[in-house]
Design an enzyme around this catalytic site. Sequence first.
Site, PDB file in Angstrom:
ATOM      1  CG  ASP A   1      -0.255  -0.210   2.526  1.00  0.00           C
ATOM      2  OD1 ASP A   1       0.909  -0.661   2.520  1.00  0.00           O
ATOM      3  OD2 ASP A   1      -0.853   0.083   3.569  1.00  0.00           O
TER       4      ASP A   1
ATOM      5  CD  GLU B   1       9.243  -1.813  11.183  1.00  0.00           C
ATOM      6  OE1 GLU B   1       9.141  -2.075  12.407  1.00  0.00           O
ATOM      7  OE2 GLU B   1       8.280  -1.456  10.483  1.00  0.00           O
TER       8      GLU B   1
HETATM    9  C1  UGA Z   1       3.039  -0.818   9.450  1.00  0.00           C
HETATM   10  C2  UGA Z   1       4.387  -1.108   8.810  1.00  0.00           C
HETATM   11  O1  UGA Z   1       4.632  -0.152   7.781  1.00  0.00           O
HETATM   12  C3  UGA Z   1       4.367  -2.513   8.230  1.00  0.00           C
HETATM   13  O2  UGA Z   1       5.561  -2.766   7.553  1.00  0.00           O
HETATM   14  C4  UGA Z   1       4.134  -3.484   9.354  1.00  0.00           C
HETATM   15  O3  UGA Z   1       4.078  -4.806   8.875  1.00  0.00           O
HETATM   16  C5  UGA Z   1       2.819  -3.161  10.030  1.00  0.00           C
HETATM   17  O4  UGA Z   1       2.785  -1.793  10.443  1.00  0.00           O
HETATM   18  C6  UGA Z   1       2.567  -4.048  11.246  1.00  0.00           C
HETATM   19  O5  UGA Z   1       1.877  -3.604  12.152  1.00  0.00           O
HETATM   20  O6  UGA Z   1       3.022  -5.195  11.266  1.00  0.00           O
HETATM   21  P1  UGA Z   1       0.588  -0.781   8.229  1.00  0.00           P
HETATM   22  O7  UGA Z   1       0.254   0.166   7.140  1.00  0.00           O
HETATM   23  O8  UGA Z   1      -0.017  -0.583   9.564  1.00  0.00           O
HETATM   24  O9  UGA Z   1       2.166  -0.849   8.333  1.00  0.00           O
HETATM   25  O10 UGA Z   1       0.321  -2.317   7.777  1.00  0.00           O
HETATM   26  P2  UGA Z   1      -0.370  -2.876   6.462  1.00  0.00           P
HETATM   27  O11 UGA Z   1      -0.033  -2.051   5.299  1.00  0.00           O
HETATM   28  O12 UGA Z   1      -1.791  -3.142   6.755  1.00  0.00           O
HETATM   29  O13 UGA Z   1       0.380  -4.281   6.329  1.00  0.00           O
HETATM   30  C7  UGA Z   1       1.723  -4.389   5.958  1.00  0.00           C
HETATM   31  C8  UGA Z   1       1.889  -5.408   4.832  1.00  0.00           C
HETATM   32  O14 UGA Z   1       1.402  -6.670   5.273  1.00  0.00           O
HETATM   33  C9  UGA Z   1       1.087  -5.062   3.570  1.00  0.00           C
HETATM   34  O15 UGA Z   1       1.849  -5.357   2.438  1.00  0.00           O
HETATM   35  C10 UGA Z   1      -0.140  -5.949   3.660  1.00  0.00           C
HETATM   36  O16 UGA Z   1      -0.657  -6.325   2.411  1.00  0.00           O
HETATM   37  C11 UGA Z   1       0.411  -7.164   4.410  1.00  0.00           C
HETATM   38  N1  UGA Z   1      -0.610  -7.848   5.247  1.00  0.00           N
HETATM   39  C12 UGA Z   1      -1.381  -7.151   6.102  1.00  0.00           C
HETATM   40  C13 UGA Z   1      -0.762  -9.225   5.147  1.00  0.00           C
HETATM   41  O17 UGA Z   1      -0.061  -9.875   4.367  1.00  0.00           O
HETATM   42  N2  UGA Z   1      -1.708  -9.844   5.933  1.00  0.00           N
HETATM   43  C14 UGA Z   1      -2.509  -9.157   6.773  1.00  0.00           C
HETATM   44  O18 UGA Z   1      -3.364  -9.782   7.462  1.00  0.00           O
HETATM   45  C15 UGA Z   1      -2.342  -7.769   6.871  1.00  0.00           C
HETATM   46 MN    MN Z   2       0.612  -0.079   5.121  1.00  0.00          MN
END
Ligand code: UGA
Ligand code: MN
Length: 302
Positions: free
Chosen positions: A166, A252
């Site tokens: 995203d 991280e």
């Molecule tokens: C923040 C950080 O920028 C992420 O790198 C981190 O993984 C995340 O927090 C975290 O809490 O672990 P955020 O925007 O809150 O990011 O998280 P998302 O963008 O919703 O998810 C990060 C990545 O994991 C995305 O590429 C998303 O597609 C993937 N994801 C998310 C999954 O593969 N499974 C899920 O259930 C949720």
């Molecule tokens: Mn994100």
Amino acid sequence: MKSLPLSRVLLLLLPWALVVIVVLDSDTARAPPPAAAPGNGGGAPRARPRAPPPPSPPPIYAITPTYSRPVQKAELTRLANTFRQVARLHWILVEDAASRSELVSRFVAGAGLPCTHLHVPTPRRYKRPGLPRATEQRNAGLAWLRQRHQHLPPPQPGVLFFADDDNTYSLELFHEMRTTRKVSVWPVGLVGGRRYERPVVENGKVVGWYTGWRADRPFAIDMAGFAVSLQVILSHPKAVFKRRGSQPGMQESDFLKQITTVEELEPKANNCTKVLVWHTRTEKVNLANEPKYHLDTVNIEV
Ligand code: UGA
Ligand code: MN
């Protein structure tokens, strides 16, 4: 024989004169360029030794965790449109799923860039708000990378970074990370409750972190803010993202602690003063008017 008046003769000859002019003209167009002046490498054209082709840049491996939701294909499309413009980028797309979905498989087939499509489901117990996301998927990407390279002799050029599906990535970012020797870092926009977070740099070294959230983290940086050389990934085969004891926002730091030190970090993006990646988040889509049962006459993938 009656002699023709001069004017008639000229008139009859005119088309032939025009043909001659056209032929002469096209011949000069085809003529070889005049020989260079003496003293200027003139004479018969000599075969110039060809410059050796420029060395190809190290590949960039982008590990992207992704999961099924209404905006997934839109996010992947945005990402592919960026990645397609980056030389030698290899996309490691890891689905958070028990099997490869048809949607992502079809997408990968038409993405127009080198792509490895993996999948691993997040265990149900970890799918809760407040827990870190995408741990298993990033580890699957790391495992694939290590397995692919472990039997090849060093040096193995390459740069790895974690590209959430995203975020928004400028092309300049790839130019910056390409020269990563061990671990490089840069600012990230729209994150941590601030317009940006960044490593603070003095005399070319990271000495602290400008952040609005938990500045006590050893590496107060978002997943989008660093890249690691393939060599470092291979020489630290046990470095992975950990579930146990890991809190969101600490992944991280926990990972970087295993492979580097703050002193060792290489600041990019003009000593960490330029934002080249943004932690954008797509708003939850409004499907309030979506019918409960399929009403349309066709089935459309969105
Ligand atoms: C923040 C950080 O920028 C992420 O790198 C981190 O993984 C995340 O927090 C975290 O809490 O672990 P955020 O925007 O809150 O990011 O998280 P998302 O963008 O919703 O998810 C990060 C990545 O994991 C995305 O590429 C998303 O597609 C993937 N994801 C998310 C999954 O593969 N499974 C899920 O259930 C949720
Ligand atoms: Mn994100």
